[in-house]
Design a protein around this motif. Structure first.
Motif, PDB file in Angstrom:
ATOM      1  N   ILE A  34     -19.970  75.390  -5.465  1.00  0.00           N
ATOM      2  CA  ILE A  34     -20.158  76.685  -4.818  1.00  0.00           C
ATOM      3  C   ILE A  34     -21.664  76.862  -4.667  1.00  0.00           C
ATOM      4  CG2 ILE A  34     -19.849  79.177  -5.085  1.00  0.00           C
ATOM      5  CD1 ILE A  34     -17.379  78.347  -6.892  1.00  0.00           C
ATOM      6  N   THR A  35     -22.097  77.137  -3.454  1.00  0.00           N
ATOM      7  CA  THR A  35     -23.533  77.246  -3.222  1.00  0.00           C
ATOM      8  C   THR A  35     -23.908  78.650  -2.755  1.00  0.00           C
ATOM      9  OG1 THR A  35     -23.356  76.425  -0.953  1.00  0.00           O
ATOM     10  CG2 THR A  35     -23.764  74.797  -2.686  1.00  0.00           C
ATOM     11  N   GLY A  68      -6.997  80.631   0.021  1.00  0.00           N
ATOM     12  CA  GLY A  68      -6.351  81.936  -0.090  1.00  0.00           C
ATOM     13  C   GLY A  68      -7.266  82.969  -0.728  1.00  0.00           C
ATOM     14  N   HIS A  69      -6.898  84.226  -0.526  1.00  0.00           N
ATOM     15  CA  HIS A  69      -7.727  85.325  -1.007  1.00  0.00           C
ATOM     16  C   HIS A  69      -7.715  85.466  -2.528  1.00  0.00           C
ATOM     17  CE1 HIS A  69      -8.920  86.974   2.881  1.00  0.00           C
ATOM     18  NE2 HIS A  69      -7.773  86.487   3.300  1.00  0.00           N
ATOM     19  N   LYS A  96     -15.816  82.480   3.755  1.00  0.00           N
ATOM     20  CA  LYS A  96     -14.643  82.600   4.623  1.00  0.00           C
ATOM     21  C   LYS A  96     -13.782  81.332   4.546  1.00  0.00           C
ATOM     22  CE  LYS A  96     -13.198  83.641   9.384  1.00  0.00           C
ATOM     23  NZ  LYS A  96     -11.887  83.177   9.130  1.00  0.00           N
ATOM     24  N   LYS A  97     -14.429  80.174   4.461  1.00  0.00           N
ATOM     25  CA  LYS A  97     -13.698  78.910   4.338  1.00  0.00           C
ATOM     26  C   LYS A  97     -12.903  78.862   3.033  1.00  0.00           C
ATOM     27  CE  LYS A  97     -16.538  75.838   7.126  1.00  0.00           C
ATOM     28  NZ  LYS A  97     -17.411  74.654   7.116  1.00  0.00           N
ATOM     29  N   ILE A  98     -13.486  79.408   1.966  1.00  0.00           N
ATOM     30  CA  ILE A  98     -12.767  79.445   0.684  1.00  0.00           C
ATOM     31  C   ILE A  98     -11.496  80.263   0.850  1.00  0.00           C
ATOM     32  CG2 ILE A  98     -12.840  80.289  -1.705  1.00  0.00           C
ATOM     33  CD1 ILE A  98     -15.902  79.680  -1.630  1.00  0.00           C
ATOM     34  N   PHE A 112     -22.689  93.557  -3.658  1.00  0.00           N
ATOM     35  CA  PHE A 112     -23.373  94.218  -2.548  1.00  0.00           C
ATOM     36  C   PHE A 112     -22.695  93.798  -1.248  1.00  0.00           C
ATOM     37  CE2 PHE A 112     -27.050  94.675   0.383  1.00  0.00           C
ATOM     38  CZ  PHE A 112     -27.369  95.984   0.116  1.00  0.00           C
ATOM     39  N   GLY A 113     -21.451  94.191  -1.095  1.00  0.00           N
ATOM     40  CA  GLY A 113     -20.728  93.797   0.102  1.00  0.00           C
ATOM     41  C   GLY A 113     -19.782  92.652  -0.191  1.00  0.00           C
ATOM     42  N   GLY A 114     -19.179  92.135   0.839  1.00  0.00           N
ATOM     43  CA  GLY A 114     -18.147  91.103   0.739  1.00  0.00           C
ATOM     44  C   GLY A 114     -18.438  89.997  -0.260  1.00  0.00           C
ATOM     45  N   GLU A 115     -19.324  89.089   0.099  1.00  0.00           N
ATOM     46  CA  GLU A 115     -19.634  87.961  -0.783  1.00  0.00           C
ATOM     47  C   GLU A 115     -21.118  87.944  -1.154  1.00  0.00           C
ATOM     48  OE1 GLU A 115     -20.190  86.461   3.386  1.00  0.00           O
ATOM     49  OE2 GLU A 115     -18.649  87.628   2.434  1.00  0.00           O
TER      50      GLU A 115
END
Length: 130
Positions: free
Chosen positions: A89-90, A16-17, A9-11, A44-47
Motif C-alpha cells: 500500500i503506497t 470490495g469496499h 479506487k482499485k482496492i 480528511f476525506g475519502g482516502e
C-alpha cells in the motif's frame, strides 16, 4: 501533512469496499502509531488523512512523513474471504509549514500542492524533497 492512499479506487474495485475499509483502518492505526511529539492524525476525506505536527520544525515533520510513508508500505491486510494478503500500500504525502499570520486554509492548500507534486513525480514519495 496531507497523506493520500494511492490507487484506493482499485482496492475497492478489485477487493470490495469491506477490504477498502480494512485498508483505511490499518492505515489510520499505522499513522497513529507513528505520530510522536504531539502529532495527531485525522481522516480528511475519502482516502486522505491530515497530520498536524504542532511546535515542530519543518525538517522534523518531513522526516516523520517519510517514516509514515515507509510504515504504510509495510501494511498487509488479509482478505478474510480468500485468505489473500494485500500489501504494498503506497502513499503520497505533502508537507507544509504554518507561518505566522497564515490562514489555516492556505496551509491545507500548500500541503495539497505538495501532495499533487508527489503524485506528478511518480507517487509513493514525500514532498517537498529536501
Amino acid at each position: 501533512m496531507l497523506v493520500d492512499l494511492e490507487h484506493f479506487k482499485k482496492i475497492n474495485d478489485n477487493y470490495g469496499h469491506v477490504m477498502g475499509d480494512l485498508v483505511l483502518k490499518a492505515t489510520a492505526k499505522k499513522l497513529q502509531a507513528t505520530c510522536r511529539d504531539g502529532a495527531q492524525a485525522f481522516r480528511f476525506g475519502g482516502e486522505e488523512f491530515a497530520i498536524i505536527v504542532p511546535n515542530s520544525s519543518f525538517s522534523k515533520a518531513r522526516s516523520m512523513a517519510e517514516s509514515m510513508r515507509k510504515a504504510i508500505e509495510k501494511i498487509g491486510v488479509r482478505d478474510k474471504r480468500t485468505g489473500e494478503i494485500m500489501g504494498h500500500i503506497t502513499t503520497s504525502i505533502g508537507v507544509a509549514e504554518f507561518t505566522k499570520g497564515m490562514n489555516p486554509l492556505a496551509l491545507i492548500e500548500k500541503a495539497d500542492k505538495q501532495l499533487y507534486e508527489a503524485k506528478r513525480l511518480g507517487r509513493n514519495r514525500v514532498m517537498p524533497m529536501i
